[in-house]
Write a protein that holds these residues in place. Structure first.
Motif, PDB file in Angstrom:
ATOM      1  N   UNK A 146      -7.246  -8.683  -0.664  1.00  0.00           N
ATOM      2  CA  UNK A 146      -7.746  -7.518  -1.445  1.00  0.00           C
ATOM      3  C   UNK A 146      -8.037  -6.414  -0.152  1.00  0.00           C
ATOM      4  N   UNK A 147      -8.828  -6.794   0.981  1.00  0.00           N
ATOM      5  CA  UNK A 147      -9.098  -5.907   2.087  1.00  0.00           C
ATOM      6  C   UNK A 147      -8.179  -5.796   3.066  1.00  0.00           C
ATOM      7  N   UNK A 148      -7.389  -6.626   3.116  1.00  0.00           N
ATOM      8  CA  UNK A 148      -6.147  -6.866   4.348  1.00  0.00           C
ATOM      9  C   UNK A 148      -4.837  -7.188   3.644  1.00  0.00           C
ATOM     10  N   UNK A 149      -4.166  -6.199   3.182  1.00  0.00           N
ATOM     11  CA  UNK A 149      -2.773  -6.687   2.385  1.00  0.00           C
ATOM     12  C   UNK A 149      -1.833  -6.997   3.294  1.00  0.00           C
ATOM     13  N   UNK A 150      -1.844  -7.015   4.676  1.00  0.00           N
ATOM     14  CA  UNK A 150      -0.732  -7.345   5.474  1.00  0.00           C
ATOM     15  C   UNK A 150      -0.417  -8.846   5.392  1.00  0.00           C
TER      16      UNK A 150
ATOM     17  N   UNK B  79      -5.702  -2.575  -9.575  1.00  0.00           N
ATOM     18  CA  UNK B  79      -6.171  -2.601  -8.480  1.00  0.00           C
ATOM     19  C   UNK B  79      -5.570  -2.132  -7.279  1.00  0.00           C
ATOM     20  N   UNK B  80      -6.296  -1.576  -6.281  1.00  0.00           N
ATOM     21  CA  UNK B  80      -5.669  -0.963  -5.017  1.00  0.00           C
ATOM     22  C   UNK B  80      -6.079  -1.580  -3.652  1.00  0.00           C
ATOM     23  N   UNK B  81      -5.090  -1.819  -2.669  1.00  0.00           N
ATOM     24  CA  UNK B  81      -5.355  -2.374  -1.560  1.00  0.00           C
ATOM     25  C   UNK B  81      -5.114  -1.208  -0.403  1.00  0.00           C
ATOM     26  N   UNK B  82      -5.949  -1.254   0.614  1.00  0.00           N
ATOM     27  CA  UNK B  82      -5.984  -0.338   1.656  1.00  0.00           C
ATOM     28  C   UNK B  82      -4.734  -0.738   2.514  1.00  0.00           C
ATOM     29  N   UNK B  83      -3.671  -0.013   2.465  1.00  0.00           N
ATOM     30  CA  UNK B  83      -2.757   0.015   3.683  1.00  0.00           C
ATOM     31  C   UNK B  83      -3.331   0.784   4.878  1.00  0.00           C
ATOM     32  N   UNK B  84      -3.126   0.142   5.973  1.00  0.00           N
ATOM     33  CA  UNK B  84      -3.775   0.946   7.171  1.00  0.00           C
ATOM     34  C   UNK B  84      -2.551   0.882   8.179  1.00  0.00           C
ATOM     35  N   UNK B  85      -1.449   0.022   7.942  1.00  0.00           N
ATOM     36  CA  UNK B  85      -0.226  -0.067   8.758  1.00  0.00           C
ATOM     37  C   UNK B  85       0.851  -0.252   7.852  1.00  0.00           C
TER      38      UNK B  85
ATOM     39  N   UNK C  80       4.542  -0.839   6.198  1.00  0.00           N
ATOM     40  CA  UNK C  80       5.680  -1.780   6.656  1.00  0.00           C
ATOM     41  C   UNK C  80       6.653  -1.275   7.092  1.00  0.00           C
ATOM     42  N   UNK C  81       7.123  -0.196   7.005  1.00  0.00           N
ATOM     43  CA  UNK C  81       8.189   0.521   7.808  1.00  0.00           C
ATOM     44  C   UNK C  81       7.823   2.106   7.556  1.00  0.00           C
ATOM     45  N   UNK C  82       8.922   2.944   8.194  1.00  0.00           N
ATOM     46  CA  UNK C  82       8.667   4.500   8.107  1.00  0.00           C
ATOM     47  C   UNK C  82       8.563   5.141   6.860  1.00  0.00           C
ATOM     48  N   UNK C  83       8.927   4.098   5.810  1.00  0.00           N
ATOM     49  CA  UNK C  83       8.909   5.083   4.433  1.00  0.00           C
ATOM     50  C   UNK C  83       7.608   4.916   3.770  1.00  0.00           C
ATOM     51  N   UNK C  84       6.720   3.732   4.274  1.00  0.00           N
ATOM     52  CA  UNK C  84       5.322   3.698   3.912  1.00  0.00           C
ATOM     53  C   UNK C  84       4.302   4.685   4.385  1.00  0.00           C
ATOM     54  N   UNK C  85       3.168   4.816   3.541  1.00  0.00           N
ATOM     55  CA  UNK C  85       2.248   5.657   4.155  1.00  0.00           C
ATOM     56  C   UNK C  85       1.032   4.919   4.086  1.00  0.00           C
ATOM     57  N   UNK C  86       0.116   5.265   5.073  1.00  0.00           N
ATOM     58  CA  UNK C  86      -1.512   4.724   5.008  1.00  0.00           C
ATOM     59  C   UNK C  86      -2.097   5.351   3.939  1.00  0.00           C
ATOM     60  N   UNK C  87      -2.600   4.416   2.681  1.00  0.00           N
ATOM     61  CA  UNK C  87      -3.294   5.070   1.811  1.00  0.00           C
ATOM     62  C   UNK C  87      -3.546   3.751   0.887  1.00  0.00           C
ATOM     63  N   UNK C  88      -4.567   3.838  -0.081  1.00  0.00           N
ATOM     64  CA  UNK C  88      -4.687   3.077  -0.966  1.00  0.00           C
ATOM     65  C   UNK C  88      -3.365   2.780  -1.811  1.00  0.00           C
ATOM     66  N   UNK C  89      -3.057   1.586  -2.068  1.00  0.00           N
ATOM     67  CA  UNK C  89      -1.732   1.219  -2.757  1.00  0.00           C
ATOM     68  C   UNK C  89      -1.903   0.212  -4.033  1.00  0.00           C
ATOM     69  N   UNK C  90      -1.431   0.518  -5.343  1.00  0.00           N
ATOM     70  CA  UNK C  90      -1.704  -0.100  -6.373  1.00  0.00           C
ATOM     71  C   UNK C  90      -0.833  -1.415  -6.153  1.00  0.00           C
TER      72      UNK C  90
END
Length: 522
Positions: A394-398, A27-33, A35-45
């Protein structure tokens, strides 16, 4: 379409039944923010819900699956082969599946100790478990999920604490003399729950609750007291000593003393050190054999207090750690909202190998245990203050911060997936079930990687023990070859900030260790 697996068979006719193969949907969760500069805004497994029913995909859409094979003890060694069967409308495909079973068995109890928080209030609320029977069923689901990943919760008996009968006194109604005071502890339910924790779930640590310690964190603290009496009063001192001595004696009698730890203060600042040392002194005087853990780096002002040191990973001082271990003390370490990149972390929006690499770094440094503050942080009462509208992870992974003086409604990020290694079942994702839900929790890629890493560590521990037992019977060249396997290869990690993001070198070295264990077993 639907996905299924055949039995897996070896050339000599041994079988791994299809029931031992789990087919999990990635499953994928929508990362919108990030965690640090190495992350990207995207669906993440991250979540891995079981694929129990047929599903529909749009044309051109990809859907990965996670295939997990669990062999029973005594399964004959060798290569096993079967097929994954994909059946859709008017079409069918098969994919070969090969599994290698090695000729040795991992122990039920792991060498690397683990201590993970598990706040049961979240599953009780999300599963709609109101009655005691319902809550027991839910706790069992989560204990089983942690056990299957070799992870021990702080509290293996959340519904069965030992109960203490204190004297009927108060500062307004003090005793004539403290000398006659005593406490009575009922252990019956606690002992039954703990026996199951060790014998069935094979947990290897637990937090020992000690009343009267006071406590706190770097943010705030509270003073020790018992029944309203402060720590300097004769009443407190008599009750605290009697209570602690009974706890220590009972745990020793049950054989659990070495696995327990007192965790009463978290991440102290230097201004807290005197308070922390005063608490440890009182505990040592009353019950010197109960292990004392502190989440802090090794500091001269704290020597003689904790005997389990648990710093954040970047704060581990190897020279100081070796000195404490030489005195019989224990070194754990932890990750939580930090560290962040370039260290190995627990965040969703980081390479999936990081939690596994963490265990190789643990082995390499002689660290004996892992701690993570929480596994079930599905919602934050600060970020989501309305109890009727909790967070859907599942909708807010933060992982959103809470307490520490943060006002309700303020959303302060700790990191995607922080404190969350299991998800609620999809049927209870919004935290508003119509009735009790008894589906099991949903695993994550990160907890799968933790399990693999803990087993990697165990492979190395088994090899070291086997060489200690049998090394003198080996040819010198063979012994040297096997001993070299106990060194973590540079291809896996060279420092806390330089490590592989590719699982291939990890798997390659694990196979070499497995081959050595098979040979030594013969």
């Amino acid at each position: 379409f639907s996905l299924a697996c055949t039995d897996l068979t070896s050339p000599n006719g041994a079988v791994i039944p299809a029931e031992q193969v789990s087919l999990l949907r990635v499953g994928y969760v929508p990362v919108t923010m990030p965690s640090d500069p190495t992350g990207v805004v995207a669906p993440w497994p991250d979540p891995l819900p079981p694929q129990a029913a047929p599903m529909t995909l749009a044309a051109g859409e990809n859907q990965p699956f996670w295939v997990r094979v669990k062999t029973a003890p005594g399964t004959p060694a060798g290569e096993y082969r079967g097929k994954l069967l994909l059946n859709g409308d008017g079409c069918g495909k098969s994919v070969d599946l090969e599994v290698r079973v090695f000729g040795f068995t991992l122990p039920d109890r792991m060498t690397c100790t683990t201590a993970f928080g598990m706040n049961t209030e979240h599953p009780f609320n999300y599963h709609g478990a109101a009655s005691e029977d319902d809550r027991r069923r839910v706790v069992d689901l989560y204990h089983r999920a942690l056990s299957e990943h070799h992870i021990s919760p702080y509290d293996p008996a959340p519904l069965d604490p030992f109960t203490v009968k204190w004297p009927d006194i108060s500062p307004e109604n003090p005793p004539a003399s403290p000398d006659s005071l005593e406490v009575n502890i009922d252990w019956v339910r606690y002992d039954a729950a703990m026996a199951r924790a060790f014998e069935e779930f094979h947990f290897n640590t637990f937090a020992v609750p000690i009343r009267g310690m006071g406590g706190g964190t770097f943010h705030s603290r509270h003073e020790p007291e018992l029944l309203g009496f402060g720590k300097d009063s004769p009443v407190f001192q008599k009750l605290f000593t009697d209570y602690c001595q009974q706890v220590q004696g009972h745990l020793r009698e049950k054989g659990w003393l070495k696995d327990g730890f007192v965790y009463w203060f978290d991440e102290p600042e230097p201004r807290d050190y005197e308070f922390v040392m005063d608490g440890f002194r009182r505990l040592k005087e009353a019950a010197p054999d109960i292990p004392r853990m502190l989440t802090e780096e090794i500091q001269p002002e704290l020597l003689g207090g904790p005997n389990i040191w648990c710093p954040l990973t970047p704060a581990l001082d190897m020279e100081a750690a070796r000195a404490r271990q030489a005195l019989g003390e224990v070194i754990w370490w932890y990750v939580c909202t930090g560290p962040r990149a370039p260290y190995a972390t627990l965040f969703i929006d980081h390479p999936g190998t990081e939690m596994r690499v963490w265990l190789w770094q643990t082995w390499e440094r002689g660290v004996q245990g892992l701690l993570v503050w929480e596994t079930l942080l599905w919602t934050s009462p600060t970020a989501y203050p309305d109890p009727d509208a909790p967070q859907n992870p599942y909708l807010d992974p933060m992982g959103w911060a809470y307490s520490y003086g943060i006002q309700p409604g303020v959303r302060q990020p700790w990191g995607n997936g922080d404190g969350r290694f299991l998800y609620p079942p999809e049927s209870a994702a919004d935290g508003k079930p119509a009735g009790p839900v008894f589906d099991p929790p949903v695993d994550t890629i990160r907890i799968e990687m933790l399990r693999d890493g803990i087993e990697d560590y165990e492979y190395m521990a088994l090899l070291r023990r086997a060489l200690e037992e049998k090394g003198d019977r080996l040819a010198p060249a063979v012994k040297a070859e096997y001993e070299a396997l106990l060194t973590v290869p540079a291809e896996i990690t060279t420092s806390l900030t330089e490590f592989t993001k590719d699982p291939a070198p990890i798997e390659a070295h694990r196979r070499k260790v497995a081959g050595a264990l098979e040979a030594l077993g013969r």
